[in-house]
Design an enzyme around this catalytic site. Sequence first.
Site, PDB file in Angstrom:
ATOM      1  N   TYR A 127       0.811  -1.221   0.000  1.00 27.28           N
ATOM      2  CA  TYR A 127       0.000   0.000   0.000  1.00 27.28           C
ATOM      3  C   TYR A 127       0.846   1.274   0.000  1.00 27.28           C
ATOM      4  O   TYR A 127       0.298   2.373  -0.004  1.00 27.28           O
ATOM      5  CB  TYR A 127      -0.912   0.017   1.232  1.00 27.28           C
ATOM      6  N   LYS A 178       4.251 -14.779   3.079  1.00 26.32           N
ATOM      7  CA  LYS A 178       4.433 -15.605   1.883  1.00 26.32           C
ATOM      8  C   LYS A 178       5.938 -15.705   1.624  1.00 26.32           C
ATOM      9  O   LYS A 178       6.426 -15.416   0.529  1.00 26.32           O
ATOM     10  CB  LYS A 178       3.664 -14.956   0.710  1.00 26.32           C
ATOM     11  N   ASP A 211      -1.605 -18.527   2.180  1.00 27.93           N
ATOM     12  CA  ASP A 211      -2.591 -19.387   1.505  1.00 27.93           C
ATOM     13  C   ASP A 211      -3.127 -20.453   2.466  1.00 27.93           C
ATOM     14  O   ASP A 211      -4.320 -20.741   2.498  1.00 27.93           O
ATOM     15  CB  ASP A 211      -2.024 -19.995   0.201  1.00 27.93           C
ATOM     16  N   ASP A 235      -5.883  -7.239   4.665  1.00 29.65           N
ATOM     17  CA  ASP A 235      -7.105  -6.756   4.015  1.00 29.65           C
ATOM     18  C   ASP A 235      -7.944  -7.943   3.569  1.00 29.65           C
ATOM     19  O   ASP A 235      -9.150  -8.014   3.833  1.00 29.65           O
ATOM     20  CB  ASP A 235      -6.728  -5.881   2.811  1.00 29.65           C
ATOM     21  N   ASP A 239     -11.754  -9.856   5.199  1.00 30.89           N
ATOM     22  CA  ASP A 239     -13.034 -10.077   4.511  1.00 30.89           C
ATOM     23  C   ASP A 239     -13.505 -11.515   4.772  1.00 30.89           C
ATOM     24  O   ASP A 239     -14.704 -11.764   4.942  1.00 30.89           O
ATOM     25  CB  ASP A 239     -12.927  -9.805   3.000  1.00 30.89           C
TER      26      ASP A 239
END
Length: 340
Positions: A127, A178, A211, A235, A239
């Site tokens: 970001y 990751k 993941d 982020d 959700d």
Amino acid sequence: MAVIAGDGIGTEVTAQAVRVLEAVGGLQFLHLPWSADHYLATGQTLPPDGYDTLRSCDAVLVGALGDPRVLDNRHARDILLGTRFELDLYVNYRPVRLLDDRLCPLKDRTRDDVNFAVFRENTEGLYAGIGGRFKAGTEDEIAVQEEVNTFKGVDRIIRHAFEFARARGLRKVCMADKSNAMSHGHALWQRVFHRVRTEYPDIEASHLYIDALALLLVQNPGQFEVIVTNNLFGDIVTDIGGALQGGLGMAASGNIHPGRTSMFEPVHGSAPPLAGKNVANPIGAILSAALMLETLGRGDDAQRIERAVEAAVQARDVTRDVGGKLGTKEAGDAILRRLQ
Ligand code: NAD
Ligand code: IPM
Ligand code: MN
């Protein structure tokens, strides 16, 4: 405190959160018009002294920013992301708590299985806005978006997650990255995590690739207490956290710099298809207002609000997305009635 109702359903859910805050009392509201409408009408996303205005308030409550007429999302970047960066709100605290078993989308899972906190790094990562487009609009276009990971930035969010766990008597912190693919930036996350965890021998520290975290959040969310991850991954997984709570309309968040002016907002966006219809669920916004009070040291008032929300949810005095029959305003009334 400042109120930026913003766009779409942001204005509707914020109106309900403000009513609840008025009912608990003790706050003065500075309503700021910053939104897509304001930007389109004036050409200004926020005034030059906008961040100073926010800094001069005890806290900031935001609805949502995002409008199909602003294709490049410029106003949301300035107002929402800009405030996160300029006020250095490095902790994005997103609690995930199921308020009624019937709202969980997972088979046979209950409130015991969905109760954890996500700490999303909020001031760097992908970001940071560093990069550029070369030969834009041609078939030779090159677009570069850099991921920024600093020792200071990674250290302070990981440390915050461990401190939160310790303060709440929780036992587990899981860091997700990751690092198997992102061999530079996420190697830093690994290094810092291994260093910080040694300072918290009382807490079980684990690591998952992002993941696998997405998989396990659906398969067995009950194993998580505190999750810490970077800006983009946080982020996305929050959700999923919204879904686990019954929908995005239920999810609350705080953008926090401990001890400084912080900003609170529901996890959801402006949901343009729902806007102006009095159908949006105001609970994410109301619970964000409760998080704000908690952060301002008014934990008792925060709990009063949380109890009222929980009672309304359990009585199904809620909007349609969570199995009720009420409109946004009426769902606000149902919570206000239960405030004791
Ligand atoms: P969204 O969160 O607005 O909506 C996603 C889905 O969740 C939709 O199906 C919507 O109907 C549902 N939903 C969201 N909030 C709800 C509520 N309160 N009650 C009932 N249902 C609700 O995400 P999107 O559609 O991807 O984005 C729309 C706009 O909002 C975009 O411009 C996006 O950039 C912006 N956005 C802003 C924020 C923010 O300001 N914090 C967060 C996310 C998205
Ligand atoms: C959120 C939103 C924002 C983000 C968007 C609107 C830029 O999705 O707060 O979760 O990605 O941080
Ligand atoms: Mn989001």
